[in-house]
Design a protein around this motif. Structure first.
Motif: not given
Ligand SMILES: Cc1cc2nc3c(=O)[nH]c(=O)nc-3n(C[C@H](O)[C@H](O)[C@H](O)COP(=O)(O)OP(=O)(O)OC[C@H]3O[C@@H](n4cnc5c(N)ncnc54)[C@H](O)[C@@H]3O)c2cc1C
Length: 390
Positions: A180-181, A233
């Motif tokens: 998700e980063y 993340s």
């Protein structure tokens, strides 16, 4: 005899010292050094413009802000007409201090101890190199020594009573785009499981990233919440470079001066934007108006110290009021947080909020957009629409 001694060489103090030196005043600043200020490092374009920040200080340029709701809903807000700049406080603060010294401010490294008065005013500090107490005679003092300021606590009425949230973050070695980063996106997480009264964040800083959260409530496990943010993340396995926390003030003091020879600014005066916790721009602007007020007081007498708060509030009190109302309304439960993220779907909300952040002004140009947002706001706060309705 110095005109002004500035206590603190963070964004606020370094700006005040720089401006006063540029205006031809005899000014010194004292910073204790040795600690990197814990900070997410996000700065708006207005700061870059107003304070001439060179491009090499910007370690990442952010083009999207992602709002994440308690149920995991994500709203991506594109940042149009510019970017949010990210600075690394280790280098940014030093850049500002060097710039102030180059402009003619005398730089001292040591710890402020107290103000002494007799037939004059002296700022007393312990010099870092010699370990000796040094007394600097001066006419005015600017307290820019950050949250829980000793100058404020010792010298200005109300200076001990500023409320705080505690913010904690971990600086990690950042990967490229993974899970998700995204190194060009700031994530802001509104979820009671992360923070019951503030928010969590993932802010990229080029080769590093700041992941953290804030809360004013006792008993919240800041490290566990940050671990959860990292996990979500895809950053759990990254190397941790620093773990650190610091207070963020929640309310500007009613008085910034002592009516005689001291004026506060920045975190020392409690000045951080409600809702966002944004403080760097307001600290630099505070340093600027404190410098103007101190210069006016040198000429016209101590009453002019009041100018600092007056000038600052004239420009920013409206934004602070709106952000304060937003925090009170939406940061109190997951149901409200869900509604808040839902509102962020609205293109007008996105535009107006980001214009306010980027340029530090509320735009009055589109009355219909304001009316529509006001109506949606009321519908959400009154619970007339479902939390997931846009
Ligand atoms: C975890 C966290 C994340 C944040 N993220 C953001 C963000 O992304 N964007 C944003 O805009 N704001 C952010 N903030 C807020 C921002 O960091 C502050 O509002 C800002 O640094 C205030 O600047 P200042 O110069 O007033 O104080 P500071 O930056 O705290 O500087 C004070 C200076 O005074 C010196 N000092 C202190 N005591 C003494 C003493 N006794 N003697 C001598 N020197 C002394 C210190 O060394 C320091 O250099 C964040 C804050 C925290 C805690």
């Amino acid at each position: 005899m110095l005109d002004v001694v500035v206590v603190g060489g963070g964004p606020c103090g370094a700006t005040a010292a720089h401006d006063l030196a540029r205006a031809g005043h005899a000014v010194a600043f004292i910073d204790k050094a040795g600690r990197i200020k814990p900070c997410g490092g996000a700065i708006p374009p207005r700061l870059i413009r107003d304070f001439d920040i060179p491009d090499e200080q910007i370690v990442a340029k952010i083009n999207t802000a992602r709002m994440v709701s308690p149920t995991g809903r994500r709203v991506d807000i594109p940042i149009e007409d510019g970017f949010v700049g990210m600075v690394d406080r280790e280098h940014f603060d030093e850049f500002l201090r060097v710039r102030a010294a180059e402009a003619g401010a005398m730089r001292h490294t040591g710890t402020f101890l107290r103000v002494e008065r007799g037939d004059g005013t002296w700022v007393v500090y312990r010099d870092k190199a010699s370990g000796e107490e040094v007394r600097l005679p001066c006419r005015m003092v600017i307290g820019a020594d950050g949250a829980r300021s000793n100058v404020a606590r010792q010298e200005v009425p109300g200076g001990r009573e500023i409320p705080y949230v505690i913010a904690y973050h971990e600086i990690i070695a950042a990967p490229g785009k993974v899970g998700e980063y995204d190194p060009t996106r700031c994530d802001v997480v509104y979820d009671g499981a992360i923070s019951p009264d503030f928010y969590g964040w993932v802010f990229p800083h080029g080769a590093q990233a700041s992941v953290g959260m804030g809360t004013g409530k006792d008993g919240v496990d800041l490290k566990a919440a940050t671990a959860q943010l990292r996990e979500a993340s895809g950053l759990a396995g990254c190397q941790t470079i620093r773990k650190e926390g610091a207070p963020i003030p929640l309310r500007p003091l009613d008085r910034w001066d002592n009516g005689r020879d001291i004026v506060l600014a920045g975190d020392a005066a409690g000045v951080v934007a409600p809702s966002s916790g944004e403080g760097i721009y307001y600290a630099m602007m505070g340093g600027r108006v404190a410098g103007l007020a101190a210069a006016a007081a040198l000429e016209k007498g101590p009453k002019a110290l009041k100018l600092a708060r007056k000038l600052f509030m004239k420009e920013h009190s409206q934004v602070f009021r709106v952000l304060g109302a937003m925090q009170n309304a939406y940061y109190r439960s997951d149901e409200r947080r869900e509604r808040f993220v839902s509102l962020c779907h609205d293109a007008d909300v996105q535009k107006l909020t980001f214009e306010a952040y980027m340029n530090k002004a509320l735009v009055k140009a589109r009355p219909w957009a304001h009316i529509k947002i006001g109506a949606k706001n009321l519908a959400h706060l009154a619970g007339i629409v479902a939390p997931d309705r846009v």
